[in-house]
Design a protein around this motif. Structure first.
Motif, PDB file in Angstrom:
ATOM      1  N   CYS A 497     -26.576  37.341  83.309  1.00  0.00           N
ATOM      2  CA  CYS A 497     -25.754  37.799  82.182  1.00  0.00           C
ATOM      3  C   CYS A 497     -26.028  37.087  80.875  1.00  0.00           C
ATOM      4  CB  CYS A 497     -24.285  37.638  82.542  1.00  0.00           C
ATOM      5  SG  CYS A 497     -23.796  35.907  82.822  1.00  0.00           S
ATOM      6  N   GLY A 498     -26.726  35.957  80.884  1.00  0.00           N
ATOM      7  CA  GLY A 498     -26.852  35.179  79.660  1.00  0.00           C
ATOM      8  C   GLY A 498     -25.510  34.639  79.217  1.00  0.00           C
ATOM      9  N   VAL A 499     -25.135  34.866  77.966  1.00  0.00           N
ATOM     10  CA  VAL A 499     -23.831  34.415  77.465  1.00  0.00           C
ATOM     11  C   VAL A 499     -22.778  35.491  77.628  1.00  0.00           C
ATOM     12  CG1 VAL A 499     -24.823  32.746  75.871  1.00  0.00           C
ATOM     13  CG2 VAL A 499     -24.436  35.107  75.113  1.00  0.00           C
ATOM     14  N   ALA A 500     -23.076  36.546  78.377  1.00  0.00           N
ATOM     15  CA  ALA A 500     -22.110  37.570  78.821  1.00  0.00           C
ATOM     16  C   ALA A 500     -21.547  38.411  77.689  1.00  0.00           C
ATOM     17  CB  ALA A 500     -20.979  36.922  79.623  1.00  0.00           C
ATOM     18  N   SER A 501     -22.344  38.666  76.652  1.00  0.00           N
ATOM     19  CA  SER A 501     -21.857  39.533  75.578  1.00  0.00           C
ATOM     20  C   SER A 501     -21.655  40.966  76.075  1.00  0.00           C
ATOM     21  CB  SER A 501     -22.832  39.516  74.397  1.00  0.00           C
ATOM     22  OG  SER A 501     -22.792  38.272  73.729  1.00  0.00           O
ATOM     23  N   PHE A 502     -22.477  41.416  77.022  1.00  0.00           N
ATOM     24  CA  PHE A 502     -22.328  42.758  77.576  1.00  0.00           C
ATOM     25  C   PHE A 502     -20.942  42.923  78.196  1.00  0.00           C
ATOM     26  CE2 PHE A 502     -22.932  45.696  81.238  1.00  0.00           C
ATOM     27  CZ  PHE A 502     -23.238  46.849  80.522  1.00  0.00           C
ATOM     28  N   GLY A 503     -20.555  41.972  79.039  1.00  0.00           N
ATOM     29  CA  GLY A 503     -19.226  42.027  79.645  1.00  0.00           C
ATOM     30  C   GLY A 503     -18.111  41.792  78.647  1.00  0.00           C
ATOM     31  N   GLY A 504     -18.361  40.957  77.646  1.00  0.00           N
ATOM     32  CA  GLY A 504     -17.330  40.676  76.655  1.00  0.00           C
ATOM     33  C   GLY A 504     -16.956  41.896  75.840  1.00  0.00           C
ATOM     34  N   TYR A 505     -17.936  42.715  75.499  1.00  0.00           N
ATOM     35  CA  TYR A 505     -17.651  43.911  74.700  1.00  0.00           C
ATOM     36  C   TYR A 505     -17.217  45.089  75.561  1.00  0.00           C
ATOM     37  CZ  TYR A 505     -19.205  41.799  70.357  1.00  0.00           C
ATOM     38  OH  TYR A 505     -19.290  40.997  69.246  1.00  0.00           O
ATOM     39  N   LEU A 506     -17.489  45.059  76.856  1.00  0.00           N
ATOM     40  CA  LEU A 506     -16.994  46.116  77.733  1.00  0.00           C
ATOM     41  C   LEU A 506     -15.480  46.108  77.849  1.00  0.00           C
ATOM     42  CD1 LEU A 506     -19.540  46.432  80.707  1.00  0.00           C
ATOM     43  CD2 LEU A 506     -18.789  48.236  79.136  1.00  0.00           C
ATOM     44  N   PHE A 507     -14.827  44.988  77.507  1.00  0.00           N
ATOM     45  CA  PHE A 507     -13.363  44.966  77.496  1.00  0.00           C
ATOM     46  C   PHE A 507     -12.812  46.036  76.555  1.00  0.00           C
ATOM     47  CE2 PHE A 507     -13.581  40.552  79.229  1.00  0.00           C
ATOM     48  CZ  PHE A 507     -12.710  40.733  80.285  1.00  0.00           C
ATOM     49  N   GLU A 508     -13.541  46.294  75.475  1.00  0.00           N
ATOM     50  CA  GLU A 508     -13.072  47.309  74.526  1.00  0.00           C
ATOM     51  C   GLU A 508     -13.149  48.706  75.106  1.00  0.00           C
ATOM     52  OE1 GLU A 508     -14.684  47.137  70.645  1.00  0.00           O
ATOM     53  OE2 GLU A 508     -14.529  44.958  70.450  1.00  0.00           O
ATOM     54  N   ARG A 509     -13.852  48.873  76.211  1.00  0.00           N
ATOM     55  CA  ARG A 509     -13.962  50.171  76.865  1.00  0.00           C
ATOM     56  C   ARG A 509     -13.129  50.239  78.142  1.00  0.00           C
ATOM     57  NH1 ARG A 509     -15.563  50.708  72.480  1.00  0.00           N
ATOM     58  NH2 ARG A 509     -17.597  51.529  71.770  1.00  0.00           N
ATOM     59  N   GLY A 510     -12.240  49.273  78.343  1.00  0.00           N
ATOM     60  CA  GLY A 510     -11.379  49.282  79.523  1.00  0.00           C
ATOM     61  C   GLY A 510     -12.102  48.929  80.805  1.00  0.00           C
ATOM     62  N   VAL A 511     -13.141  48.117  80.717  1.00  0.00           N
ATOM     63  CA  VAL A 511     -13.961  47.752  81.872  1.00  0.00           C
ATOM     64  C   VAL A 511     -13.900  46.240  82.068  1.00  0.00           C
ATOM     65  CG1 VAL A 511     -16.304  47.732  82.825  1.00  0.00           C
ATOM     66  CG2 VAL A 511     -15.510  49.709  81.515  1.00  0.00           C
ATOM     67  N   VAL A 512     -13.807  45.807  83.335  1.00  0.00           N
ATOM     68  CA  VAL A 512     -13.901  44.387  83.667  1.00  0.00           C
ATOM     69  C   VAL A 512     -15.258  44.152  84.309  1.00  0.00           C
ATOM     70  CG1 VAL A 512     -11.440  43.947  83.867  1.00  0.00           C
ATOM     71  CG2 VAL A 512     -12.691  44.792  85.841  1.00  0.00           C
ATOM     72  N   THR A 513     -15.904  43.069  83.906  1.00  0.00           N
ATOM     73  CA  THR A 513     -17.270  42.792  84.322  1.00  0.00           C
ATOM     74  C   THR A 513     -17.352  41.422  84.970  1.00  0.00           C
ATOM     75  OG1 THR A 513     -18.057  44.098  82.448  1.00  0.00           O
ATOM     76  CG2 THR A 513     -19.669  42.708  83.569  1.00  0.00           C
ATOM     77  N   MET A 514     -17.903  41.381  86.166  1.00  0.00           N
ATOM     78  CA  MET A 514     -18.214  40.115  86.814  1.00  0.00           C
ATOM     79  C   MET A 514     -19.636  39.737  86.415  1.00  0.00           C
ATOM     80  SD  MET A 514     -17.350  37.613  88.864  1.00  0.00           S
ATOM     81  CE  MET A 514     -16.027  38.185  89.930  1.00  0.00           C
ATOM     82  N   SER A 515     -19.764  38.749  85.539  1.00  0.00           N
ATOM     83  CA  SER A 515     -21.062  38.297  85.054  1.00  0.00           C
ATOM     84  C   SER A 515     -21.460  37.031  85.791  1.00  0.00           C
ATOM     85  CB  SER A 515     -21.015  38.030  83.542  1.00  0.00           C
ATOM     86  OG  SER A 515     -20.581  39.177  82.836  1.00  0.00           O
ATOM     87  N   PHE A 516     -22.744  36.925  86.134  1.00  0.00           N
ATOM     88  CA  PHE A 516     -23.183  35.688  86.771  1.00  0.00           C
ATOM     89  C   PHE A 516     -24.618  35.381  86.370  1.00  0.00           C
ATOM     90  CE2 PHE A 516     -24.826  38.664  89.925  1.00  0.00           C
ATOM     91  CZ  PHE A 516     -26.005  38.060  90.374  1.00  0.00           C
ATOM     92  N   ALA A 517     -24.912  34.093  86.354  1.00  0.00           N
ATOM     93  CA  ALA A 517     -26.244  33.581  86.057  1.00  0.00           C
ATOM     94  C   ALA A 517     -26.331  32.191  86.677  1.00  0.00           C
ATOM     95  CB  ALA A 517     -26.495  33.523  84.555  1.00  0.00           C
ATOM     96  N   PRO A 518     -27.541  31.731  86.971  1.00  0.00           N
ATOM     97  CA  PRO A 518     -27.678  30.405  87.585  1.00  0.00           C
ATOM     98  C   PRO A 518     -27.504  29.291  86.569  1.00  0.00           C
ATOM     99  CG  PRO A 518     -29.831  31.389  87.260  1.00  0.00           C
ATOM    100  CD  PRO A 518     -28.831  32.429  86.850  1.00  0.00           C
TER     101      PRO A 518
END
Length: 891
Positions: A497-518
């Motif tokens: 996910c990197g810094v999880a900007s994809f999941g962070g902005y999906l909140f505006e679309r009513g989506v919850v995202t489980m982001s992970f990275a090592p």
């Protein structure tokens, strides 16, 4: 006797007006002496009635506890709270003829009516205390004034009415008799019906009849000396018949219950004197502190687990319902690591070990303030072989044999985090003092430095011009409604996910995202995501399964995630197939999709062959012209027809005993799990659209399946949902003093159906639901209702950075885990992952709550509230900035 003598003296004085002056003087002396005795007896009577009423109340509570009612309720509280009693006067009780009292009674009746008609309208404690203080002082002054008036009136009558007629004297005597008979009603506390507003706000109307029947059976059983564990659950509404008789002797007025703090402490001391099972009222900001009542020594108080507003069937929560029901598997049954733990048998502890005081020290580790015990175990990593590194096992969990008991220090210049939603765009550089990503990924708009802040423009490797444009591009690429953010697609997994900007902005679309990275050379990327208020964990796709159940995610996303999907027989892509819901989408945005370089072409051919053998349908390939990237959309099959028609059974089908939900320390298996096709099987149909799916039981939860609490599964689900909604509305949101504007990252440390998280869905928070490996495996239900979580064993550290959660919720965690490991390392782990200024809510057995409270106080946490009843308790505490000066030995 004295009042009769006084009346005879006054009557004699009236009839003997012409007697000698010496006789009159003697009569006057007798009268004044008698009047003094009368006043003294009145004062003594008031004190006696007050102490007797308190003892009666304590006795009634104790008797009620043995008879199946609630025991002594005690709470200590230094903030605003809704944990109060509503006291309503009985209509039959005469009220004193004072306007102030009549106004107070009318106001109290109005408030009580509101509490009954609108269960969520809990009055503010500060308002109650303020109003109660004024009313109590007015009543006290009025009583003293009336007492002085009666004495003065009696003296004037003795001197001025000597010549009155005999008939007038008789009438005056009758009037005085009436007045003196009314006097105790001013001194004794008015009869009151106490409606107990429980910690959870009461029981729903549809279950009242069943609870009354159960309560009656409990009372009959207790009377016969055969009380069982779980009986005597506190009911919100008192029983009309028994409660009237039992509470008729309670003479505690609303004025005294709502008086100022000093008055409450004085009442607490009075109760303590009449009940040996209670402690003396605490000083300072504490209102009171009590122990549970078990005066009869039968242990019924400790066995009675029915705390305020217990769930239907929750009295059986102490049992191993997974064994009783025979339907719930646990991750511990499948976990290789857990089997090794059982063989070692190193989890049990003794009370003596738990009682020893601990000397706190700061951890002395290479990772410093970013220490993650299970990911920074250099000793274990050094034992790995070269082939282990090829499978990224050095990035996986390697927990120490014993949980650390040292405390992780704070970074220099640490500050309280920026609040959401501002935190999505900027955080304090001093809180995550790492700038390597700025140098490596700054040109891709991952992160930049500006003064004291780290700025996040919202870009990524595949969406330099912003995540929102990229998110909309993905949805438009599937015009047939295959994505539908926030409706059909609710739970997303973002790999690498990197810094999880994809999941962070999906909140505006009513989506919850489980982001992970090592936790790798891209230092602190997950820590930055969590500091921003975006859900993420430190994990890697290596040799073991991800900590999620099968068929959990609606969509899986990979944007240049650097995972070799085609290697090792496609083991890693087959792991995504395990966690992807049938009919779900895999979105792959990477250079092999849209570039023609030799390496990219080779990877694309390998991926095409692998996905075809897995029966994944390549739905479409679209190109985002603004960002200059492309994305391939794959769909997982919804039937087994393709699997059965393959010429080569590669990858092979998994064996029947390979549970797709088993994930905790289970090694990867390069095989395909069959797709459920039966109507009653989980995964056979797509869940309802969000938000409906959060409140309706999954269709595969049928009545033939026993729920976690013993009822049919759909009823259990519904009861759990309503239960946590009541707790949240009436206690957690307003009654604990939590500043929810500062809460963003939340974890339920022992989630069941996800009811706690569901009750918070209207708040601007996200909740990580941790399902314990030794608990019934309910995580598939949590995902099916549009929430997310992961499996975890709290005998080990969590896969997150220090200082990453604002609020932890532990419902019966500590009492359950004591049989497997000590509580001390678990509390240390709580201290590690909670931010300074963050907090924890503990609901557990009173002994476990007391043990946790003692440890938190030694860690300089601010214990803001404790509440106990019937061997159950609640604790709320906030973490301070304190760190020990002593340094631990290097590890």
């Amino acid at each position: 006797m004295a009042p009769g003598v006084g009346r005879s003296s006054r009557a004699a004085g009236k009839r003997g007006g012409g007697a000698a002056s010496s006789s009159a003087a003697a009569s006057a002396c007798v009268y004044y002496a008698t009047t003094g005795v009368l006043v003294a007896l009145c004062v003594a009577g008031a004190c006696f009635l007050t102490s007797t009423s308190s003892a009666s109340i304590a006795g009634a509570d104790g008797g009620g506890d043995r008879a199946g009612g609630g025991g002594v309720t005690a709470y200590r509280h230094t903030t605003r709270s809704s944990f109060a009693y509503e006291v309503t006067r009985e209509k039959a009780a005469p009220s004193p003829p004072r306007e102030v009292e009549e106004g107070g009674a009318a106001e109290q009746e109005r408030r009580s009516a509101v509490a009954v008609e609108d269960p969520h309208a809990a009055p503010d404690l500060d308002e109650r205390l303020s109003g109660g203080e004024d009313l109590t002082k007015t009543d006290a002054a009025a009583v003293l004034d009336e007492e002085r008036g009666r004495v003065a009136s009696s003296e004037a009558t003795a001197e001025e009415e000597n010549a009155a007629a005999a008939s007038a004297g008789t009438e005056q005597e009758a009037a005085e008799n009436d007045q003196e008979e009314q006097q105790p009603s001013h001194l004794q506390m008015p009869r009151a019906t106490v409606e107990e507003k429980s910690l959870d706000g009461g029981i729903e109307e549809e279950s009242n009849a069943r609870q009354r029947q159960s309560d009656e059976e409990d009372r009959m059983s207790a009377a016969a000396g055969d009380e069982q564990p779980g009986t005597g659950i506190l009911r919100r509404e008192a029983q009309e018949d028994e409660a009237t008789e039992r509470e008729g002797e309670q003479h505690l007025s609303e004025e005294e219950r709502s008086s100022d703090q000093s008055q409450v402490e004085e009442d607490g001391r009075t109760l303590a004197e009449s009940d040996a099972g209670q402690e003396e009222g605490g000083g300072g900001d504490d209102v009171s502190e009590h122990k549970d009542d078990d005066a009869d020594g039968s242990g019924a108080g400790s066995e009675n687990r029915g705390v305020v507003d217990s769930l239907p069937g929750e009295e059986e929560r102490g049992e191993d319902t997974s064994v009783r029901a025979g339907a719930w598997a646990t991750q511990a049954d499948q976990s290789h690591r857990e089997k090794d733990r059982r063989k070692d048998d190193g989890g049990s502890i003794t009370d003596g070990e738990e009682e020893r005081p601990h000397e706190w020290r700061t951890c002395n580790v290479k990772a410093g303030a970013d220490y993650i015990p299970c990911l920074d175990n250099e000793k274990a990593v050094k034992k790995l072989r070269p082939e282990n590194f090829r499978r990224y096992e050095h990035r996986e969990r390697h927990c120490p044999d014993e949980g650390p008991t040292c405390l992780v220090g704070l970074p220099r210049g640490y500050r309280r985090p920026v609040e959401w939603p501002t935190s999505r765009d900027r955080i304090w550089l001093s809180n995550v003092p790492h700038t390597k990503l700025v140098q490596v990924k700054g040109h891709q708009n991952w992160v930049k430095v500006s003064g004291q802040y780290l700025l996040f423009p919202g870009g990524g490797t595949q969406f330099i011009h912003g995540a929102l444009h990229y998110i909309d591009f993905l949805q438009q690429s599937m015009r047939s409604g295959g994505i539908a953010w926030g409706k059909r697609t609710r739970v997303v997994l973002d790999v690498g996910c990197g810094v999880a900007s994809f999941g962070g902005y999906l909140f505006e679309r009513g989506v919850v995202t489980m982001s992970f990275a090592p936790k790798d050379e891209h230092e602190a990327q997950v820590q930055m995501a969590l500091e921003r208020g975006i859900p993420a964990i430190s994990a890697v796709m290596g040799s073991k399964r991800l900590p999620f159940p099968g068929m959990a995610f609606d969509l899986v996303h990979c944007a240049r995630c650097r995972v070799p999907w085609h290697a090792d027989g496609g083991a890693l892509l087959l792991e995504l197939n395990r966690v992807l819901r049938p009919g779900g989408l895999f979105v792959w945005s990477a250079t092999p999709v849209y570039q023609k370089l030799p390496e990219d072409t080779e990877i694309w051919k390998a991926m095409s062959a692998l996905t075809k053998s897995m029966c994944w349908e390549l739905v479409t390939i679209k190109k985002d012209r603004l960002n200059g990237v492309g994305a391939a959309f794959y769909r997982k099959p919804t039937s087994n027809e393709c699997y059965e028609s393959r010429r080569r059974q590669q990858p092979p089908m998994c064996s029947e005993d390979d549970d797709a939900n088993a994930a905790w320390y289970v090694r990867l298996n390069a095989c395909l799990h069959r797709v459920p096709t039966g109507a009653a099987e989980r995964g056979a149909s797509w869940p309802a659209d969000w938000p409906r799916r959060v409140r309706v039981p999954p269709n595969w939860l049928n009545t033939s399946l026993a729920g976690v609490y013993g009822k049919p599964a759909p009823e259990d689900f519904a009861a759990d949902y309503q239960h946590w909604r009541r707790v949240m509305d009436r206690s957690y949101l307003n009654g604990l003093g939590v500043d929810w504007s500062r809460v963003r990252n939340v974890m339920d440390m022992r989630a069941s159906y996800g009811g706690f998280a569901a009750a918070l869905r209207d708040q601007k928070v996200w909740v990580m639901n941790a399902v314990n490996v030794d608990a019934p495996d309910t995580l598939p239900i949590i995902f099916d209702r549009g929430l997310f979580g992961m499996y975890h064993d709290w005998c080990e550290s969590f896969s997150t950075y220090p200082r990453t959660y604002d609020l932890l919720h532990a419902d019966y965690l500590f009492s359950r885990i004591k049989d497997r490991c000590t509580v001390l390392p678990v509390v240390v782990e709580v201290d590690r992952i909670v931010r300074p200024g963050g907090s924890i809510i503990v609901r557990d057995e009173s002994s476990a709550v007391g043990e946790v409270e003692k440890l938190l106080k030694s860690l300089h946490w601010d214990v803001r509230l404790t509440f106990s009843k019937n061997n159950e308790g609640v604790l709320y505490a906030e973490k301070s900035d304190w760190r020990p000066e002593l340094i631990a030995e290097p590890t």
